[in-house]
Design a protein around this motif. Structure first.
Motif, mmCIF file in Angstrom:
data_model
loop_
_atom_site.group_PDB
_atom_site.id
_atom_site.type_symbol
_atom_site.label_atom_id
_atom_site.label_comp_id
_atom_site.label_asym_id
_atom_site.label_seq_id
_atom_site.Cartn_x
_atom_site.Cartn_y
_atom_site.Cartn_z
ATOM 1 N N TYR A 1 0.813 -1.211 0.000
ATOM 2 C CA TYR A 1 0.000 0.000 0.000
ATOM 3 C C TYR A 1 0.848 1.264 0.000
ATOM 4 N N THR A 2 0.302 2.293 -0.631
ATOM 5 C CA THR A 2 0.931 3.618 -0.604
ATOM 6 C C THR A 2 0.665 4.225 0.789
ATOM 7 N N GLU B 1 -1.017 6.825 1.514
ATOM 8 C CA GLU B 1 -2.434 7.228 1.623
ATOM 9 C C GLU B 1 -3.311 6.022 1.934
ATOM 10 N N GLU B 2 -3.057 4.920 1.236
ATOM 11 C CA GLU B 2 -3.874 3.719 1.457
ATOM 12 C C GLU B 2 -3.668 3.178 2.880
ATOM 13 N N THR B 3 -2.397 3.205 3.322
ATOM 14 C CA THR B 3 -2.090 2.732 4.674
ATOM 15 C C THR B 3 -2.766 3.621 5.716
ATOM 16 N N ARG C 1 -5.348 5.474 5.477
ATOM 17 C CA ARG C 1 -6.806 5.320 5.475
ATOM 18 C C ARG C 1 -7.226 4.140 6.354
ATOM 19 N N GLN C 2 -6.552 3.002 6.156
ATOM 20 C CA GLN C 2 -6.934 1.816 6.941
ATOM 21 C C GLN C 2 -6.628 2.004 8.428
ATOM 22 N N GLU D 1 -12.803 2.797 -5.090
ATOM 23 C CA GLU D 1 -11.554 3.407 -4.659
ATOM 24 C C GLU D 1 -10.798 3.990 -5.860
ATOM 25 N N VAL E 1 -1.734 4.301 -5.901
ATOM 26 C CA VAL E 1 -2.325 3.026 -5.482
ATOM 27 C C VAL E 1 -1.272 1.917 -5.465
ATOM 28 N N LYS F 1 -3.347 -2.527 -8.265
ATOM 29 C CA LYS F 1 -4.586 -1.787 -8.537
ATOM 30 C C LYS F 1 -4.486 -0.900 -9.773
#
Ligand code: AYL
Length: 515
Positions: free
Chosen positions: A83-84, A86-88, A90-91, A432, A485, A489
């Motif tokens: 994950y980038t 941002e993705e990290t 977010r979670q 997403e 992403v 993805k």
């Protein structure tokens, strides 16, 4: 059993016995529960139900950290290490992670995102500590040792309904959500998979310990519950690789001569078709457990042809939301049915209902698959609305998969009504990707769907409607998405410019029409 090897990392050759694994796991649990080893200086102690995030590829320490946190009454969420930031972020934010466990290579990413978490307590390094250690950074080994040495620590009791893990899934629609899986749900699914007809792993005896080679990530439920936990339950030896490369995989086959493989269809395809994989590389393989995406009988037959004998390849079907397995091929499944996903596991029920009327349909007729059983999730974390969309009041989970069952109750998955795209078994949420692409100026409307791809199973493709006068081109969109992403993805299926996105009267994108 204690002295047997539990796990070996084929890349680093680090290896742990069941006894060492138990010691480290228990020590880490005691450190977390006792708030020792410097943890106490970093804010309030971790309390039952707090979330610990693991941001790491498959390493033995991943397992000890996950099990240790669970033993300490905490809930573990898994973040894909690809994950980038941002993705990290977010979670981690969605589940309000209090502690993060990671590897040194990912520490800069974790440092960049963890500080903004409101109740962040610290980061645990699963390997060597970096030379420049920041406050709130701990060594896993040191914490485990401290936990074992500290007297008077009491571990909380875990109950069947307590949430053990929080893997992420996009479900039938929308952005990825935390899937609440309890101890009881995970254990019941393991018990079903270990019943004599369905069991694929052989119990270790004094004279024989089987090994299983798996590149399935532990951050995915297939790797964590179906492969890792069945391995531990049967006393086997698990060989892991942090990353799949043809050379490393073939090297591991030769070096460890595993009896079993845990794999997604892309790996089976590689074994069956790739010229570098020779028949003798497959000599030791007795069984293969495969799921997460469709695998055709033709590929399975080619694998058998290469091996020169019949490999006990068991396809299964399930979802993160079902811990994950609901349907599985058994030892009695004849070869000609091995292209199906198998039969219902004990204690699991299914219905196939007409897509428009919701009425039951009979054998051979397609409809949405509904499942019910003790392995079905509690719900989506902090998201009752999404939970209500998939779990009805009678406890049936609406899978969003289109299936039929044949006259012997073998299930066949033929399509999806949900938006989900599966790239090499990994989930990609169209919502997403759409939210990323929507940031590009000049785009009036868009929709992302998955299209079939020989190598990856499916790949995302974006259908885009440009605003009048817009000069945006395919490459602009692809390269805008790329750094934002995780690699799987990306818009490998390309971009198609169209006049209008087909929608129904309610504004819902008609994805099948786009496909
Ligand atoms: P998630 N064939 C076709 N589609 C499948 C299959 C299969 N064998 N298995 C899963 N899917 C799709 O949450 C289906 O659309 O879980 C399903 O709703 O990442 C979605 O993938 C769920 O994706 C095993 C081993 C099941 C693994 C799993 C898969 C867990 C994947 C049974 O024995």
């Amino acid at each position: 059993c204690a002295l047997l090897t539990l796990q070996t990392c084929a890349a680093s050759s680090s290896s742990y016995s069941y006894r060492e694994a138990r010691r480290l796991t228990h020590g880490f649990a005691r450190a977390l529960a006792g708030d020792v080893g410097g943890l106490a200086a970093q804010g309030p102690a971790l309390a039952k139900g707090d979330v610990v995030a693991l941001v790491a590829p498959n390493t033995p320490e991943f397992v000890f950290a996950a099990h240790g946190a669970i033993e300490a009454g905490l809930t573990v969420t898994f973040v894909n290490p690809l994950y980038t930031p941002e993705e990290t972020a977010r979670q981690l934010k969605i589940c309000n992670a209090r502690l993060v466990a990671t590897i040194p290579a990912l520490l800069p990413l974790v440092r960049a995102v963890a500080q903004s978490l409101p109740q962040y307590k610290g980061t645990v390094l699963l390997d060597q500590l970096p030379s420049e250690q920041a406050a709130g950074e701990f060594s896993f080994q040191a914490l485990a040792a401290e936990g074992l040495d500290t007297e008077g620590v009491s571990l909380p009791r875990n109950h069947s309904d307590d949430i053990a893990i929080l893997p992420f899934s996009s479900g039938t629609t929308g952005m990825p959500k935390g899937v609440m899986l309890s101890h009881g749900q995970l254990v019941s699914n393991l018990a079903m998979c270990m019943t004599p007809d369905f069991r694929f792993a052989r119990y270790t005896r004094a004279d024989v310990q089987d090994s299983i080679l798996s590149v399935l990530p532990f951050f995915h439920i297939f790797g964590f519950n179906t492969v890792l936990h069945t391995t531990i339950l049967s006393g086997q030896h698990l060989i892991t690789l942090p990353k799949f490369t043809p050379e490393d995989y073939i090297g591991a086959l030769l070096r460890f001569r595993p009896s079993g493989l845990g794999a997604v269809p892309a790996v089976i395809q590689f074994l069956a078709m790739h010229p570098a994989v020779k028949p003798e590389h497959l000599d030791s393989i007795r069984y293969v457990i495969c799921g997460a995406a469709p695998l055709g009988l033709d590929v399975l037959k080619r694998l058998n042809d290469k091996a020169g004998r019949e490999i006990d390849l068991r396809q299964g079907y399930g979802m993160t939301e079902t811990s994950p397995v609901t349907v599985l091929c058994s030892r009695h499944t004849p070869l000609e049915r091995r292209g199906s996903v198998g039969q219902l596991l004990p204690g699991t029920r299914a219905r196939v209902v007409d897509l428009s009327s919701g009425e039951h349909v009979g054998p051979g007729q397609r409809g949405e698959l509904l499942v019910k059983g003790p392995q079905v999730m509690t719900g989506y974390y902090n998201n009752e609305e999404a939970t209500r969309e998939v779990l009805d009041t009678e406890g049936w989970l609406h899978t969003g998969d289109v299936a039929y069952y044949d006259d012997e109750c073998y299930f066949h998955i033929v399509d999806r009504t949900k938006e989900l795209i599966k790239v090499k078994g990994h989930q990609v949420s169209p919502t997403e990707l759409e939210s990323v692409i929507r940031q590009i100026p000049g785009i009036a409307d868009l929709a992302v769907v998955g299209i079939p791809n020989e190598r990856y199973g499916e790949v995302p493709v974006a259908f885009v409607v440009l605003q009048p006068g817009s000069k945006v081109q395919e490459n602009d969109i692809i390269s805008f998405v790329e750094p934002k992403v995780a690699p799987y993805k990306r818009l490998t299926g390309g971009v198609k410019f169209i006049e209008a996105i087909p929608r129904n009267a309610g504004g819902k994108v008609l994805r099948n029409e786009l496909k």
